[in-house]
Structures are given as C-alpha cells and as structure tokens.
Design a protein around this motif. Sequence first.
Motif, mmCIF file in Angstrom:
data_model
loop_
_atom_site.group_PDB
_atom_site.id
_atom_site.type_symbol
_atom_site.label_atom_id
_atom_site.label_comp_id
_atom_site.label_asym_id
_atom_site.label_seq_id
_atom_site.Cartn_x
_atom_site.Cartn_y
_atom_site.Cartn_z
ATOM 1 N N ILE A 165 -7.299 15.956 3.587
ATOM 2 C CA ILE A 165 -8.519 16.599 3.116
ATOM 3 C C ILE A 165 -9.362 15.630 2.287
ATOM 4 N N GLY A 166 -10.645 15.582 2.605
ATOM 5 C CA GLY A 166 -11.577 14.778 1.845
ATOM 6 C C GLY A 166 -11.475 13.282 2.046
ATOM 7 N N SER A 167 -10.725 12.826 3.006
ATOM 8 C CA SER A 167 -10.627 11.381 3.245
ATOM 9 C C SER A 167 -11.868 10.882 3.989
ATOM 10 N N THR A 168 -12.066 9.551 3.920
ATOM 11 C CA THR A 168 -13.254 8.930 4.491
ATOM 12 C C THR A 168 -12.855 7.700 5.292
ATOM 13 N N VAL A 169 -13.498 7.512 6.435
ATOM 14 C CA VAL A 169 -13.295 6.313 7.255
ATOM 15 C C VAL A 169 -14.661 5.670 7.449
ATOM 16 N N ILE A 170 -14.814 4.400 7.029
ATOM 17 C CA ILE A 170 -16.114 3.753 7.178
ATOM 18 C C ILE A 170 -16.331 3.355 8.643
ATOM 19 N N ASN A 171 -17.528 2.894 8.944
ATOM 20 C CA ASN A 171 -17.907 2.601 10.323
ATOM 21 C C ASN A 171 -17.120 1.417 10.902
ATOM 22 N N ASN A 172 -16.964 1.459 12.213
ATOM 23 C CA ASN A 172 -16.361 0.367 12.995
ATOM 24 C C ASN A 172 -14.891 0.098 12.649
ATOM 25 N N VAL A 173 -14.182 1.123 12.208
ATOM 26 C CA VAL A 173 -12.773 0.991 11.851
ATOM 27 C C VAL A 173 -11.909 1.650 12.915
ATOM 28 N N GLN A 174 -10.731 1.072 13.157
ATOM 29 C CA GLN A 174 -9.750 1.637 14.068
ATOM 30 C C GLN A 174 -8.469 1.960 13.310
ATOM 31 N N ILE A 175 -7.933 3.161 13.569
ATOM 32 C CA ILE A 175 -6.671 3.599 12.967
ATOM 33 C C ILE A 175 -5.685 3.828 14.099
ATOM 34 N N GLU A 177 -2.133 4.972 16.138
ATOM 35 C CA GLU A 177 -1.583 6.315 16.364
ATOM 36 C C GLU A 177 -0.524 6.658 15.313
ATOM 37 N N GLY A 178 -0.356 7.969 15.101
ATOM 38 C CA GLY A 178 0.738 8.482 14.296
ATOM 39 C C GLY A 178 0.654 8.254 12.813
ATOM 40 N N CYS A 179 -0.515 7.889 12.290
ATOM 41 C CA CYS A 179 -0.655 7.634 10.857
ATOM 42 C C CYS A 179 -0.921 8.928 10.088
ATOM 43 N N LYS A 180 -0.643 8.857 8.792
ATOM 44 C CA LYS A 180 -1.032 9.910 7.866
ATOM 45 C C LYS A 180 -1.897 9.275 6.787
ATOM 46 N N ILE A 181 -3.125 9.779 6.668
ATOM 47 C CA ILE A 181 -4.078 9.280 5.686
ATOM 48 C C ILE A 181 -4.177 10.330 4.589
ATOM 49 N N GLY A 182 -3.839 9.940 3.352
ATOM 50 C CA GLY A 182 -3.751 10.899 2.264
ATOM 51 C C GLY A 182 -5.073 11.504 1.861
ATOM 52 N N ALA A 183 -4.990 12.610 1.131
ATOM 53 C CA ALA A 183 -6.182 13.302 0.643
ATOM 54 C C ALA A 183 -7.030 12.367 -0.202
ATOM 55 N N GLY A 184 -8.322 12.324 0.099
ATOM 56 C CA GLY A 184 -9.260 11.535 -0.669
ATOM 57 C C GLY A 184 -9.217 10.040 -0.436
ATOM 58 N N ALA A 185 -8.362 9.575 0.456
ATOM 59 C CA ALA A 185 -8.268 8.144 0.727
ATOM 60 C C ALA A 185 -9.540 7.641 1.405
ATOM 61 N N VAL A 186 -9.825 6.344 1.221
ATOM 62 C CA VAL A 186 -10.976 5.719 1.857
ATOM 63 C C VAL A 186 -10.486 4.533 2.683
ATOM 64 N N VAL A 187 -10.649 4.635 3.996
ATOM 65 C CA VAL A 187 -10.204 3.592 4.913
ATOM 66 C C VAL A 187 -11.374 2.646 5.157
ATOM 67 N N ILE A 188 -11.214 1.373 4.755
ATOM 68 C CA ILE A 188 -12.331 0.425 4.850
ATOM 69 C C ILE A 188 -12.055 -0.699 5.841
ATOM 70 N N LYS A 189 -10.856 -0.754 6.414
ATOM 71 C CA LYS A 189 -10.588 -1.747 7.452
ATOM 72 C C LYS A 189 -9.529 -1.208 8.406
ATOM 73 N N ASP A 190 -9.347 -1.880 9.529
ATOM 74 C CA ASP A 190 -8.442 -1.405 10.565
ATOM 75 C C ASP A 190 -7.040 -1.160 10.018
ATOM 76 N N ILE A 191 -6.430 -0.090 10.489
ATOM 77 C CA ILE A 191 -5.030 0.197 10.199
ATOM 78 C C ILE A 191 -4.260 0.001 11.498
ATOM 79 N N LYS A 192 -3.368 -0.962 11.503
ATOM 80 C CA LYS A 192 -2.694 -1.372 12.729
ATOM 81 C C LYS A 192 -1.226 -0.954 12.795
#
Length: 211
Positions: A165-175, A177-192
């Motif tokens: 809930i409330g998490s953010t992914v910036i533009n042009n990012v790839q995440i 499969e099978g990840c869990k992104i926590g509440a309020g997290a901000v993803v600013i680069k690829d998660i591999k």
Amino acid sequence: MKNKLLIIGASGHGKVVADIALKMNRWQSVAFLDDDKRIKSSLGLEVIGTSCDVSKNIETSDIFVGIGNNVIREKIQEMLETLGASIPVLIHPNSVIGEQVMLGAGTVVMAGAIINCCTKIGKGCIINTGSTIDHDNLIEDYVHISPGVNSAGNVKIGKGTWLGIGSTVINNVQITEGCKIGAGAVVIKDIKTTDVYVGIPAKTINRKNVT
C-alpha cells in the motif's frame, strides 16, 4: 459472458470483488463458493458451495477468483482455465481506463484506480483502490497492486509481484517476478532479484544495501 457469476472466496477481497460485480450490473445473479463451510452468506449474497463445486457450474456461470494471495489465486485460476471456465474481467465503474489498455482474464480494477494509455496488464491481477498506473506499463500475470500505489510511465512489473500500500515506482524501472515491495517504499532503480524490498529508496531486507 453468462448470466450468472460465481466468485471463489467470500472473505474480504472476495466481498470487494462481488461489490464491483454488482455495480457493473452485467449478471442476473452473483454468488460465492468458499471452502469454509461455516460461511453461509457474504455481502448479502449466498455461498452455494465450495471450490469443489466449480466443475458443475462451468456451463452456466462465469467464474472469478476472489482471493488476494497471488500464489493461491494463480493456482485456482490455472485450474479453471484447464476446465474451460469463462473468466471475466471486473472493472469498477468509478475507475478510469485509458485508450489501448489491455486487461487479462481474471483481473479486477477497483474503485478510483487509473490506468493510462497503452498499458498491458496480465491475467489474474489486482489493481486495487485508488492506485495509478501510467502509460506504457507492462504488468505481468498475478501481480497485486495495493491501494494507493503509484507506478510511473514505462514500468515493468514481473509475474506474481506484490506492491504494498502506498508504494511508488518511478519511470523506466523494471521489477523482477515474485517480489514483495513494502508499504510506502519508493523503487528508483531496477530490481533484478526476487526478494522483499522496503524503504526510501527501496532496499532488500535480506542483503545489506543490495537492490
């Protein structure tokens, strides 16, 4: 599309799914299947059996998996597909869907969600309340986008990933499969690497300072 809708799962997520189905006003009747035999009704709708009763309703009903857990939802929907079930897409009337947006079977779009143009969303996904998905996203199968998530343009989210809930992914990012992104997290680069990621910026909780 058939005149009846059966929803597998009568608990919290299933109730929201049923509410959307009722607001769509496309089925003459909506009912539940649930393996908890103590539940006789939910949201004022009847629980008419368990998941074992799916096969005898295949010919007369559309069937939708109203379970929030990505792994369980995938398992049940894949079973339904082998049985030849008719699996609809559910879209809340108060959501906004842009041009050239593709939604896979078994995906639900909840109230207040916005999906901008040229985005492709796979099957069995949850696009939850008030989330925003910008242009040219690729959301693979069985992803759960929680309430209030914001995904910028040209984002790719791998199969079975859960965005809290409330998490953010910036533009042009790839995440992946099978990840869990926590509440309020901000993803600013690829998660591999498949893992759990929290914080601003998002980092894995299992390997120090690795994203």
